[in-house]
Design a protein around this motif. Structure first.
Motif, PDB file in Angstrom:
ATOM      1  N   LEU A  36      -0.886  14.250   4.804  1.00 30.41           N
ATOM      2  CA  LEU A  36      -0.029  13.304   5.530  1.00 30.41           C
ATOM      3  C   LEU A  36       1.374  13.869   5.725  1.00 30.41           C
ATOM      4  O   LEU A  36       2.039  13.563   6.720  1.00 30.41           O
ATOM      5  CB  LEU A  36       0.051  11.977   4.776  1.00 30.41           C
ATOM      6  CG  LEU A  36      -1.228  11.135   4.726  1.00 30.41           C
ATOM      7  CD1 LEU A  36      -0.983   9.845   3.946  1.00 30.41           C
ATOM      8  CD2 LEU A  36      -1.728  10.806   6.132  1.00 30.41           C
ATOM      9  N   ALA A  37       1.829  14.706   4.791  1.00 32.67           N
ATOM     10  CA  ALA A  37       3.158  15.306   4.921  1.00 32.67           C
ATOM     11  C   ALA A  37       3.236  16.262   6.104  1.00 32.67           C
ATOM     12  O   ALA A  37       4.328  16.559   6.604  1.00 32.67           O
ATOM     13  CB  ALA A  37       3.538  16.033   3.630  1.00 32.67           C
TER      14      ALA A  37
ATOM     15  N   ASP B 204       0.811  -1.221   0.000  1.00 25.42           N
ATOM     16  CA  ASP B 204       0.000   0.000   0.000  1.00 25.42           C
ATOM     17  C   ASP B 204       0.847   1.274   0.000  1.00 25.42           C
ATOM     18  O   ASP B 204       0.312   2.365  -0.207  1.00 25.42           O
ATOM     19  CB  ASP B 204      -0.911   0.026   1.230  1.00 25.42           C
ATOM     20  CG  ASP B 204      -1.957  -1.069   1.196  1.00 25.42           C
ATOM     21  OD1 ASP B 204      -2.310  -1.516   0.089  1.00 25.42           O
ATOM     22  OD2 ASP B 204      -2.421  -1.485   2.275  1.00 25.42           O
ATOM     23  N   VAL B 205       2.133   1.158   0.273  1.00 28.83           N
ATOM     24  CA  VAL B 205       2.975   2.349   0.409  1.00 28.83           C
ATOM     25  C   VAL B 205       3.339   2.896  -0.973  1.00 28.83           C
ATOM     26  O   VAL B 205       3.915   2.180  -1.792  1.00 28.83           O
ATOM     27  CB  VAL B 205       4.260   2.029   1.198  1.00 28.83           C
ATOM     28  CG1 VAL B 205       5.102   3.294   1.377  1.00 28.83           C
ATOM     29  CG2 VAL B 205       3.924   1.413   2.543  1.00 28.83           C
ATOM     30  N   PRO B 206       3.011   4.164  -1.254  1.00 33.66           N
ATOM     31  CA  PRO B 206       3.315   4.722  -2.581  1.00 33.66           C
ATOM     32  C   PRO B 206       4.815   4.816  -2.832  1.00 33.66           C
ATOM     33  O   PRO B 206       5.610   5.001  -1.906  1.00 33.66           O
ATOM     34  CB  PRO B 206       2.692   6.125  -2.523  1.00 33.66           C
ATOM     35  CG  PRO B 206       1.761   6.109  -1.356  1.00 33.66           C
ATOM     36  CD  PRO B 206       2.322   5.128  -0.388  1.00 33.66           C
ATOM     37  N   VAL B 207       5.174   4.686  -4.089  1.00 31.15           N
ATOM     38  CA  VAL B 207       6.574   4.863  -4.469  1.00 31.15           C
ATOM     39  C   VAL B 207       6.984   6.320  -4.301  1.00 31.15           C
ATOM     40  O   VAL B 207       8.086   6.632  -3.837  1.00 31.15           O
ATOM     41  CB  VAL B 207       6.795   4.400  -5.923  1.00 31.15           C
ATOM     42  CG1 VAL B 207       8.232   4.707  -6.363  1.00 31.15           C
ATOM     43  CG2 VAL B 207       6.503   2.917  -6.057  1.00 31.15           C
ATOM     44  N   ALA B 208       6.087   7.228  -4.659  1.00 24.05           N
ATOM     45  CA  ALA B 208       6.373   8.663  -4.500  1.00 24.05           C
ATOM     46  C   ALA B 208       6.483   9.014  -3.024  1.00 24.05           C
ATOM     47  O   ALA B 208       5.868   8.377  -2.167  1.00 24.05           O
ATOM     48  CB  ALA B 208       5.269   9.482  -5.155  1.00 24.05           C
TER      49      ALA B 208
ATOM     50  N   ASP C 188       5.761  12.143  -1.676  1.00 26.97           N
ATOM     51  CA  ASP C 188       5.142  13.419  -1.369  1.00 26.97           C
ATOM     52  C   ASP C 188       4.335  13.403  -0.076  1.00 26.97           C
ATOM     53  O   ASP C 188       3.893  14.450   0.397  1.00 26.97           O
ATOM     54  CB  ASP C 188       4.254  13.878  -2.527  1.00 26.97           C
ATOM     55  CG  ASP C 188       3.233  12.828  -2.951  1.00 26.97           C
ATOM     56  OD1 ASP C 188       3.325  11.672  -2.485  1.00 26.97           O
ATOM     57  OD2 ASP C 188       2.344  13.163  -3.759  1.00 26.97           O
ATOM     58  N   TRP C 189       4.162  12.245   0.534  1.00 29.65           N
ATOM     59  CA  TRP C 189       3.444  12.136   1.811  1.00 29.65           C
ATOM     60  C   TRP C 189       4.379  12.235   3.002  1.00 29.65           C
ATOM     61  O   TRP C 189       3.940  12.264   4.149  1.00 29.65           O
ATOM     62  CB  TRP C 189       2.675  10.820   1.854  1.00 29.65           C
ATOM     63  CG  TRP C 189       3.536   9.610   1.560  1.00 29.65           C
ATOM     64  CD1 TRP C 189       3.852   9.113   0.331  1.00 29.65           C
ATOM     65  CD2 TRP C 189       4.205   8.791   2.511  1.00 29.65           C
ATOM     66  NE1 TRP C 189       4.690   8.021   0.454  1.00 29.65           N
ATOM     67  CE2 TRP C 189       4.914   7.802   1.778  1.00 29.65           C
ATOM     68  CE3 TRP C 189       4.287   8.789   3.900  1.00 29.65           C
ATOM     69  CZ2 TRP C 189       5.685   6.825   2.401  1.00 29.65           C
ATOM     70  CZ3 TRP C 189       5.057   7.813   4.524  1.00 29.65           C
ATOM     71  CH2 TRP C 189       5.742   6.846   3.764  1.00 29.65           C
ATOM     72  N   LEU C 190       5.681  12.302   2.744  1.00 30.38           N
ATOM     73  CA  LEU C 190       6.681  12.444   3.802  1.00 30.38           C
ATOM     74  C   LEU C 190       6.921  13.916   4.106  1.00 30.38           C
ATOM     75  O   LEU C 190       6.850  14.768   3.217  1.00 30.38           O
ATOM     76  CB  LEU C 190       7.998  11.793   3.377  1.00 30.38           C
ATOM     77  CG  LEU C 190       8.006  10.274   3.208  1.00 30.38           C
ATOM     78  CD1 LEU C 190       9.229   9.843   2.421  1.00 30.38           C
ATOM     79  CD2 LEU C 190       7.968   9.578   4.572  1.00 30.38           C
TER      80      LEU C 190
ATOM     81  N   ALA D 164      11.858  12.785   4.659  1.00 31.51           N
ATOM     82  CA  ALA D 164      12.445  12.504   3.351  1.00 31.51           C
ATOM     83  C   ALA D 164      13.973  12.566   3.418  1.00 31.51           C
ATOM     84  O   ALA D 164      14.667  11.737   2.814  1.00 31.51           O
ATOM     85  CB  ALA D 164      11.918  13.494   2.317  1.00 31.51           C
ATOM     86  N   ALA D 165      14.498  13.539   4.161  1.00 27.52           N
ATOM     87  CA  ALA D 165      15.947  13.660   4.304  1.00 27.52           C
ATOM     88  C   ALA D 165      16.527  12.469   5.053  1.00 27.52           C
ATOM     89  O   ALA D 165      17.587  11.937   4.691  1.00 27.52           O
ATOM     90  CB  ALA D 165      16.293  14.962   5.024  1.00 27.52           C
ATOM     91  N   ARG D 166      15.829  12.047   6.098  1.00 30.06           N
ATOM     92  CA  ARG D 166      16.299  10.894   6.855  1.00 30.06           C
ATOM     93  C   ARG D 166      16.287   9.641   5.987  1.00 30.06           C
ATOM     94  O   ARG D 166      17.230   8.844   6.012  1.00 30.06           O
ATOM     95  CB  ARG D 166      15.415  10.674   8.079  1.00 30.06           C
ATOM     96  CG  ARG D 166      15.833   9.490   8.936  1.00 30.06           C
ATOM     97  CD  ARG D 166      14.898   9.294  10.104  1.00 30.06           C
ATOM     98  NE  ARG D 166      15.244   8.104  10.867  1.00 30.06           N
ATOM     99  CZ  ARG D 166      14.495   7.579  11.819  1.00 30.06           C
ATOM    100  NH1 ARG D 166      13.343   8.159  12.139  1.00 30.06           N
ATOM    101  NH2 ARG D 166      14.876   6.497  12.465  1.00 30.06           N
ATOM    102  N   LEU D 167      15.245   9.478   5.196  1.00 34.93           N
ATOM    103  CA  LEU D 167      15.140   8.316   4.321  1.00 34.93           C
ATOM    104  C   LEU D 167      16.266   8.303   3.300  1.00 34.93           C
ATOM    105  O   LEU D 167      16.874   7.263   3.032  1.00 34.93           O
ATOM    106  CB  LEU D 167      13.784   8.333   3.619  1.00 34.93           C
ATOM    107  CG  LEU D 167      13.402   7.090   2.817  1.00 34.93           C
ATOM    108  CD1 LEU D 167      13.173   5.911   3.748  1.00 34.93           C
ATOM    109  CD2 LEU D 167      12.159   7.358   1.989  1.00 34.93           C
TER     110      LEU D 167
END
Length: 242
Positions: free
Chosen positions: A55-56, A3-7, A9-11, A16-19
């Motif tokens: 969600l972001a 279910d987790v989107p590839v994009a 934009d929800w982070l 996103a930086a940590r990922l």
């Protein structure tokens, strides 16, 4: 995980930086899964929108102990959370703000006698020897992890310093209690979903957890390891030089 989107934009920008800084595929996969699950749970509890942009604005930050803290628009949100993931599935346990919570998801899988001997108390070893080792060893281990999250230590603390007692098995959720060596009890619940065992604990007696979705997704969950696909696609991380 499916279910987790590839994009991304929800982070949040910080997430996103940590990922992006994580080199290992398994850890990246687990972070994305746990954050996606947590954001949806937090949004549901607080009545927030679950679109990517909304969600972001929800972020899960680590407390000094490492415990997750739910935030919305940069400030702590009025909800307590605990996160766990295993084999491409994740759970977010929510509760009233200020509550110390812990949850853990494990698979029913073989555990060696050495594992039980090393990490369990004498009483727990007796419990395991009296039944199905694959179920009881993982159930007790999971309950320990839940309680150690309540304590805010995780596995930095000796797992034998907390002892699990299982109550009578019931349909659905069954009770348990974890006692700390220095005193204090952490009542909780456990439930089996196919190949998965889910445990939860808190600092005071509480009613069994209620799923935010019915039927619970775990009811038909099949363990998988999607991060291996990413490793095969991109190749292993380069080995550091001397």
């Amino acid at each position: 995980m499916g279910d987790v989107p590839v994009a991304g934009d929800w982070l949040s920008p910080a997430e996103a930086a940590r990922l992006a800084a994580i080199e290992h595929a398994k850890r990246r996969s687990e972070l994305r899964l746990s954050r996606w699950t947590a954001k949806h749970a937090i949004a549901a509890v607080l009545g927030l929108d679950a679109e990517a942009g909304a969600l972001a604005r929800i972020e899960v930050r680590p407390a000094p102990t490492g415990a997750p803290v739910a935030c919305h628009d940069g400030v702590p949100a009025p909800v307590a959370v605990s996160l766990t993931d295993r084999a491409d599935w994740a759970v977010c346990l929510t509760g009233p703000p200020g509550t110390a919570l812990g949850c853990d998801l494990e698979l029913v899988e073989p555990r060696s006698a050495a594992f039980v001997r090393t990490w369990f108390t004498a009483r727990e070893r007796e419990t395991v020897s009296a039944g199905d080792r694959s179920v009881l060893a993982n159930l007790i281990w999971s309950a320990k992890e839940s309680a150690l999250k309540v304590l805010g230590t995780g596995l930095r603390r000796d797992t034998r310093s907390v002892e699990v007692e299982l109550g009578a098995v019931r349909p659905g959720w069954s009770p348990l209690v974890v006692r700390a060596a220095e005193g204090g009890e952490f009542p909780g619940w456990w439930r089996r979903y196919g190949d998965f065992l889910l445990t939860c604990a808190a600092t005071a007696p509480w009613a069994p957890p209620r799923s935010l979705t019915e039927p619970p997704s775990l009811a038909t969950a099949v363990p998988s390891h999607g991060w291996l696909t990413e490793v095969r696609r991109t190749g292993p991380s380069p080995v550091p030089g001397p």
